[in-house]
Every structure is written in structure tokens, then in C-alpha cells.
Design a protein around this motif. Structure first.
Motif, PDB file in Angstrom:
ATOM      1  N   ASP A 169       0.818  -1.218   0.000  1.00  0.00           N
ATOM      2  CA  ASP A 169       0.000   0.000   0.000  1.00  0.00           C
ATOM      3  C   ASP A 169       0.848   1.263   0.000  1.00  0.00           C
ATOM      4  O   ASP A 169       0.436   2.300  -0.533  1.00  0.00           O
ATOM      5  CB  ASP A 169      -0.942   0.004   1.210  1.00  0.00           C
ATOM      6  CG  ASP A 169      -0.199  -0.075   2.531  1.00  0.00           C
ATOM      7  OD1 ASP A 169      -0.133   0.943   3.236  1.00  0.00           O
ATOM      8  OD2 ASP A 169       0.312  -1.149   2.870  1.00  0.00           O
ATOM      9  N   LYS A 170       2.047   1.198   0.580  1.00  0.00           N
ATOM     10  CA  LYS A 170       2.901   2.390   0.602  1.00  0.00           C
ATOM     11  C   LYS A 170       3.335   2.763  -0.810  1.00  0.00           C
ATOM     12  O   LYS A 170       3.303   3.935  -1.186  1.00  0.00           O
ATOM     13  CB  LYS A 170       4.107   2.130   1.504  1.00  0.00           C
ATOM     14  CG  LYS A 170       3.751   2.062   2.996  1.00  0.00           C
ATOM     15  CD  LYS A 170       4.947   1.795   3.855  1.00  0.00           C
ATOM     16  CE  LYS A 170       5.435   0.369   3.720  1.00  0.00           C
ATOM     17  NZ  LYS A 170       4.435  -0.620   4.209  1.00  0.00           N
TER      18      LYS A 170
ATOM     19  N   TYR B 263       0.185   4.225  -2.786  1.00  0.00           N
ATOM     20  CA  TYR B 263      -0.196   5.613  -2.553  1.00  0.00           C
ATOM     21  C   TYR B 263       0.909   6.604  -2.910  1.00  0.00           C
ATOM     22  O   TYR B 263       0.619   7.734  -3.317  1.00  0.00           O
ATOM     23  CB  TYR B 263      -0.626   5.801  -1.095  1.00  0.00           C
ATOM     24  CG  TYR B 263      -2.001   5.231  -0.817  1.00  0.00           C
ATOM     25  CD1 TYR B 263      -3.136   5.803  -1.378  1.00  0.00           C
ATOM     26  CD2 TYR B 263      -2.159   4.106  -0.010  1.00  0.00           C
ATOM     27  CE1 TYR B 263      -4.404   5.278  -1.146  1.00  0.00           C
ATOM     28  CE2 TYR B 263      -3.426   3.578   0.231  1.00  0.00           C
ATOM     29  CZ  TYR B 263      -4.539   4.166  -0.340  1.00  0.00           C
ATOM     30  OH  TYR B 263      -5.779   3.646  -0.113  1.00  0.00           O
TER      31      TYR B 263
ATOM     32  N   THR C 210      -8.276   8.183  -0.477  1.00  0.00           N
ATOM     33  CA  THR C 210      -8.114   6.745  -0.260  1.00  0.00           C
ATOM     34  C   THR C 210      -8.120   5.974  -1.579  1.00  0.00           C
ATOM     35  O   THR C 210      -7.789   4.799  -1.613  1.00  0.00           O
ATOM     36  CB  THR C 210      -9.239   6.177   0.619  1.00  0.00           C
ATOM     37  OG1 THR C 210     -10.482   6.193  -0.106  1.00  0.00           O
ATOM     38  CG2 THR C 210      -9.384   6.973   1.918  1.00  0.00           C
TER      39      THR C 210
ATOM     40  N   THR D 211      -4.612  -1.455   4.363  1.00  0.00           N
ATOM     41  CA  THR D 211      -3.209  -1.066   4.407  1.00  0.00           C
ATOM     42  C   THR D 211      -2.433  -1.877   5.439  1.00  0.00           C
ATOM     43  O   THR D 211      -3.012  -2.611   6.241  1.00  0.00           O
ATOM     44  CB  THR D 211      -3.082   0.421   4.763  1.00  0.00           C
ATOM     45  OG1 THR D 211      -3.527   0.615   6.117  1.00  0.00           O
ATOM     46  CG2 THR D 211      -3.936   1.279   3.827  1.00  0.00           C
ATOM     47  N   ASN D 212      -1.120  -1.682   5.431  1.00  0.00           N
ATOM     48  CA  ASN D 212      -0.295  -2.363   6.425  1.00  0.00           C
ATOM     49  C   ASN D 212      -0.617  -1.885   7.832  1.00  0.00           C
ATOM     50  O   ASN D 212      -0.499  -2.660   8.789  1.00  0.00           O
ATOM     51  CB  ASN D 212       1.187  -2.155   6.128  1.00  0.00           C
ATOM     52  CG  ASN D 212       2.072  -2.801   7.167  1.00  0.00           C
ATOM     53  OD1 ASN D 212       2.706  -2.121   7.976  1.00  0.00           O
ATOM     54  ND2 ASN D 212       2.094  -4.120   7.175  1.00  0.00           N
TER      55      ASN D 212
ATOM     56  N   GLY E 180       0.070  -4.871   2.974  1.00  0.00           N
ATOM     57  CA  GLY E 180      -1.359  -4.889   3.190  1.00  0.00           C
ATOM     58  C   GLY E 180      -1.983  -6.067   2.462  1.00  0.00           C
ATOM     59  O   GLY E 180      -1.291  -6.959   1.965  1.00  0.00           O
TER      60      GLY E 180
END
Length: 237
Positions: free
Chosen positions: A12-13, A16, A75, A168-169, A206
Motif C-alpha cells: 500500500d505504501k 499511494y 483513499t 493497508t499495512n 497490506g
């Protein structure tokens, strides 16, 4: 006939920080990826198209992807106009009139697994989600996180195919700390989920869930982008 939901590891990092800005047209160039996408996802292929026609099709798809991406919230899950509609038929009418929505959903599936998600190892869930495999009290943190993952985002998928949701994580870390609330009895799927949860927790990843995705194409995109084989001893089926 039913549908087939699957759960996968998701960075997820990277999504985004890098992928979302690319989808919004803020950085990078989607041309080559869009060309590859059209090659595998266009009925009948693209070999018969002239260079001029193909370039036009690529540019058209990119502009649609950028336009829809910029209509989503931070999001990347909520389309403000669509999610204000509560009637199912009205939602379908809205999506059918949104130019390029089908292509956007298919490209999102392809591009996420090209850049920031792995098809394998994955968890096959069948028709259901995660929650049905556990006895989870409604007032627990685990319940809230898994409900979000199970929640089907109709804007991100088209004709019950594609990405349905992700967490997400940060969610994974909370879920891992609260996993004593994930009660089950003699359930192999529940055990496999906890194995995948442990992998995600240790590797700061995630989860992403999809339905009836193009498995044969997604498996070929890249092997072990997020993990190497010796990082897990059990691959959930």
C-alpha cells in the motif's frame, strides 16, 4: 454460477506514493503499460490495428484513466458522486454512463498487480469473504478491519469482476495485534488466512481482494515482486 474471490499481498505504501500519482497523470508515463494492457485485455487483440489507430486508442484510454482517477478521494476508494447514490439500479445507470469506467476497472486490476501486488501466494475464498471463516465479536477491532476488507466496492469492479477492496499495512498491524479475537474451529481457510496475515505483518504489507480476475494474465506479470520464495513455508491455496 458463482464468483471467485481471492486475497493477495499488497504494497500500500508504494501504491499511494507512486502508483496513484501515476494513475492521476501527475508523474510518469502510462503509455507502455497501457499498450501492454490493451494487448492482453482487448478482445481479438491489437495486432490488426494500424499504428495510428493504436496510438489513438492508447491515448484515449490514458485520458479516461487519469480523469476517473482524479475523481476519487485520497483513499482512492470513494467516488463522491457515485457513493451518494443508494439505489442499486441508479448506481448501475451511473456507471454505465461514466465514460471509460469499464476500461478503468480492468486497467486498475492489471496495473496494481504489475506494480504493487502479487498474485501468488494467494488465498482462494470462493463466493465469500474472510469474516465467514471466523467467529468475531462485532465490537472488536478485528471485526471492523475484516468487514472493510470484505466490503465490495462496486466502483472499483465492473460486472462483478476486478478489484473489490484493500486494507493497508497499518490495518494489518492492528489486525495482527488483535488476532486473538479471530476465533475458529477446524477451518483450513481460517488457518491459511492467519498464515498470510503473518507474512503481511512481517513484511509490512497490506491485503488486496479481487473477484473473477484474469488469473492467467496476472500470474505472468511478474514473479515474487514483493517477496522471495523462502519468506514463506506455506502457500495458501
Amino acid at each position: 454460477m458463482g464468483y471467485w474471490r481471492t486475497l493477495h499481498l499488497f504494497d500500500d505504501k508504494k501504491f499511494y506514493k507512486e502508483v496513484v500519482p501515476e494513475l492521476k497523470g501527475e508523474i510518469g508515463d502510462l503509455t507502455q503499460s497501457c499498450l501492454e494492457f490493451l494487448k492482453y485485455y482487448t478482445t481479438g487483440g491489437i495486432s490488426h490495428l494500424s499504428t495510428e489507430k493504436l496510438n489513438s486508442l492508447v491515448e484515449q484510454n490514458i485520458q479516461r484513466i487519469i480523469s476517473i482517477s482524479n475523481s476519487l478521494d485520497e483513499t482512492f476508494k470513494i467516488h463522491h458522486e457515485f457513493h451518494k447514490i443508494t439505489n442499486y439500479d441508479s448506481q448501475n445507470l451511473f456507471l454505465s454512463s461514466l465514460d471509460g469506467h469499464y476500461e478503468f476497472c480492468k486497467f486498475l486490476e492489471y496495473y496494481l498487480f504489475k506494480t504493487c501486488a502479487d498474485f501468488n501466494p494467494h488465498l482462494g475464498l470462493g463466493k465469500g469473504g474472510i469474516s465467514r471463516n471466523f467467529n468475531i465479536h462485532i465490537k472488536t477491532l478485528s471485526y471492523n478491519i475484516i468487514e472493510e476488507l470484505d466490503d465490495w466496492n462496486d466502483f472499483l469492479s465492473q460486472d462483478s469482476m476486478g478489484i473489490t477492496n484493500w486494507i493497508t499495512n497499518e490495518d494489518i498491524q492492528f489486525l495482527f495485534l488483535d488476532k486473538e479475537n479471530l476465533h475458529f474451529e477446524d477451518n483450513d481457510l481460517a488457518k491459511a488466512f492467519l498464515t498470510l496475515l503473518d507474512i503481511a505483518h512481517k513484511n509490512k504489507l497490506g491485503f488486496i481482494m479481487g473477484v473473477d480476475m484474469r488469473e492467467s494474465e496476472l500470474e505472468l506479470l511478474s514473479k515474487n515482486k514483493l517477496l522471495v520464495n523462502d519468506l514463506y513455508s506455506h502457500k495458501p491455496e
